[in-house]
Design an enzyme around this catalytic site. Structure first.
Site, PDB file in Angstrom:
ATOM      1  N   HIS A 296      49.498  55.551  30.666  1.00 32.08           N
ATOM      2  CA  HIS A 296      49.095  56.291  31.860  1.00 32.08           C
ATOM      3  C   HIS A 296      49.411  55.519  33.148  1.00 32.08           C
ATOM      4  CE1 HIS A 296      45.285  53.870  31.397  1.00 32.08           C
ATOM      5  NE2 HIS A 296      45.349  53.901  32.732  1.00 32.08           N
ATOM      6  N   ASP A 329      48.375  55.675  24.147  1.00 33.57           N
ATOM      7  CA  ASP A 329      48.277  55.212  25.533  1.00 33.57           C
ATOM      8  C   ASP A 329      48.914  53.827  25.674  1.00 33.57           C
ATOM      9  OD1 ASP A 329      47.746  55.333  28.222  1.00 33.57           O
ATOM     10  OD2 ASP A 329      45.649  54.648  28.036  1.00 33.57           O
ATOM     11  N   SER A 412      44.016  48.383  33.855  1.00 32.32           N
ATOM     12  CA  SER A 412      44.637  49.075  32.722  1.00 32.32           C
ATOM     13  C   SER A 412      45.955  48.419  32.328  1.00 32.32           C
ATOM     14  CB  SER A 412      44.895  50.541  33.080  1.00 32.32           C
ATOM     15  OG  SER A 412      43.671  51.212  33.247  1.00 32.32           O
TER      16      SER A 412
END
Length: 572
Positions: A296, A329, A412
């Site tokens: 993402h 992801d 992230s």
């Protein structure tokens, strides 16, 4: 008898009689010898057997005859008493009357030969009546107090002229004649009387000194307190310790040691797309420039965007996407033309225990090289993240490691390190306080101590596939799940879904194991399953080709079936 010459045979006269009225008045001769002339005083030595007033020895010198008109010895008390060489009064010298007070300090002695006053005669008349000899004290020997001691009734002067050993009741201020200084005698009565005054004076001095000390202490304390609060008026100089480790070296297992070792292999990614931008973190996988991050993070660049990688030293390079998978992801990007890359070592997430210390590195809110620490709070936590696309294509299913190390938007894709500085997870999602659904979030909100990381074992597997083929494969059991099922477990669909997909894929692993539409799967390898998402997470944490034991319920009966996982390619 008026002649002082002793009679033949050495006998001395008996007790003398007091003079008659005429003699007392100063007329006629006295039977008592007068005072010797100055410079011609002779003191008889001790008589036989140590008696100073015993019979005179034969051949003793003739006593002097008193001068005509001179007062009889003992009648006038002001004359200085003759003394022996040892300091004792000569024979015939009267002792002070009992109760006579001591003379006042500094009182002048009467001149030799001066007549005594009437009071003096009254005080000492009895002594004169007995020829100047004081009667012996009660219980004392009539003559002599022992060898070397003064005779009874005699006395010596104290250190201030006070007669030592004066009888009680001696007349205060009565003239006692010349006195001798005795260093061993007690203090003079006048000085003894002034002792309370001296004590009062010393007490006053002590009180004054105490007051001065208290005042000085109070002033000093107040001054010290003022200096402590306000400092001195001079220039301020602050103490500071010198650097003692030569550049911040720390033990390798400490948070500082881990950060020092890992930071050169951590990068910050800034992605700009046609409609959105994002910031995230990644870490170097190899010296060829491959970097692992979250899918993402790089997703905005899918339709043509730019990805800039900045290293911890500040050097920036443009990167390109090698491959990504939304279901896991995970994505891999690559930079070129960079030398001296430092890949981070990979650990084993299956060896992690709850409570192990961990360190997270990232760029929260675009703050690069941020280091936080915490512990592993839980393992195999099934989570889903994403879903912003609306069609479910971006939803990731992760059997995650849970940590309380602070993770925020921008972390992230960053590494979660163990105490050896090895990567054990890829930080991927957090749970925010403002989300009523309770679902983990990718880039919303801030840390509340609930962070989730993809286990590195799965991350390394997916990364290898992405680097080698550009795509990742997913393990599958070959069923379509009813995601609206509200019961406990994961229900297999009961009818074909839109598009003609059957609930059980013909010829697939589930079909081969005998699973039927409507069956409810309640366990995987003995672990309970409570929802469809949880079943997907548990299956995807495995690899294609692995065997699973599934517990199912069918028409109220519990069955166990074995399934060999198949595979499917990711859709991006």
């Amino acid at each position: 008898m008026s002649d002082a010459t002793p009679p033949p045979g050495g006998d001395v006269p008996g007790p003398r009689r007091a003079p008659g009225p005429a003699a007392a008045a100063g007329g006629g001769e006295s039977d008592v010898p007068g005072p010797p002339a100055a410079g011609d005083i002779r003191h008889p030595g001790p008589g036989p057997q140590g008696r100073p007033h015993g019979p005179e020895a034969p051949g003793a010198p003739e006593a002097r005859r008193p001068a005509p008109g001179a007062p009889a010895p003992g009648a006038a008390h002001g004359a200085p008493p003759p003394r022996t060489p040892g300091g004792a009064p000569a024979p015939g010298v009267p002792a002070p009357a009992p109760g006579a007070p001591a003379p006042a300090p500094g009182a002048p002695a009467s001149a030799p030969g001066a007549p005594a006053s009437g009071g003096d005669r009254a005080a000492h008349g009895r002594h004169a009546a007995h020829g100047g000899h004081a009667p012996p004290a009660h219980g004392a020997a009539p003559h002599g107090g022992g060898p070397g001691g003064p005779p009874p009734g005699s006395y010596t002067s104290g250190p201030y002229g006070h007669p030592q050993g004066a009888p009680p009741g001696a007349a205060q201020g009565a003239p006692q004649g010349p006195v001798r200084y005795d260093p061993w005698a007690p203090a003079h009565a006048a000085h003894a009387a002034s002792a309370p005054e001296r004590r009062r004076g010393r007490a006053a001095v002590l009180v004054g000194a105490l007051l001065i000390a208290l005042v000085a202490g109070g002033i000093g304390g107040a001054l010290g307190s003022y200096i402590e609060r306000n400092g001195t008026t001079g220039q301020v100089e602050l103490d500071q310790s010198a650097a003692g480790d030569g550049g911040g070296k720390r033990p390798p297992g400490s948070v500082a040691g881990i950060a020092r070792s890992a930071l050169p292999g951590v990068v910050t990614l800034r992605v700009s797309g046609l409609s959105e931008q994002s910031t995230g973190t990644g870490f170097v996988l190899d010296r060829r420039g491959h970097i692992l991050t979250n899918n993402h993070v790089v997703q905005p660049a899918e339709d043509g965007g730019d990805i800039t990688v900045t290293f911890s030293g500040g050097e920036s390079k443009t990167a390109e996407v090698v491959g990504g998978d939304s279901g896991y992801d995970l994505a891999v990007v690559r930079v070129k033309g960079v030398s001296g890359l430092k890949p981070l070592p990979l650990g084993n997430s299956r060896s992690v225990a709850v409570g192990d210390p961990v360190v997270a590195i990232g760029a929260p809110y675009d703050l690069p090289n941020t280091v936080t620490s915490g512990i592993i709070s839980a393992k195999e936590r099934p989570i889903t993240a994403g879903g912003e696309q609306g069609d479910g294509s971006d939803i990731s299913y992760v059997n995650a490691l849970q940590t309380d190390a602070p993770i925020n938007p921008g972390n992230s894709g960053g590494p979660l390190l163990d105490s050896e500085g090895r990567v054990i997870g890829i930080n991927s999602a957090i749970r925010g306080a403002g989300d009523g659904s309770g679902a983990p979030q990718g880039e919303q909100g801030g840390s509340i101590g609930l962070g989730f990381a993809i286990p590195v074992n799965k991350g390394a597997e997916v990364a290898e596939e992405l680097i080698n083929t550009g795509k990742a494969t997913h393990p599958v059991i070959g069923v379509t799940l009813n995601m609206q099922y509200a019961g406990d477990g994961a229900q297999v669909g009961t009818a074909a879904v839109e598009g003609g997909t059957e609930p059980v894929t013909p010829g697939g692993p589930a079909d081969a194991a005998g699973i039927e539409p409507g069956d409810v799967i309640t366990g995987v390898d003995g672990e309970a399953v409570h929802s469809g998402e949880e079943l997907i997470v548990k299956v995807r944490s495995r690899s294609p080709g692995e065997d699973l034991s599934l517990t199912i319920e069918r028409d109220g009966e519990e069955l166990t079936v074995d399934v060999t996982l198949g595979e499917s390619e990711s859709t991006g």
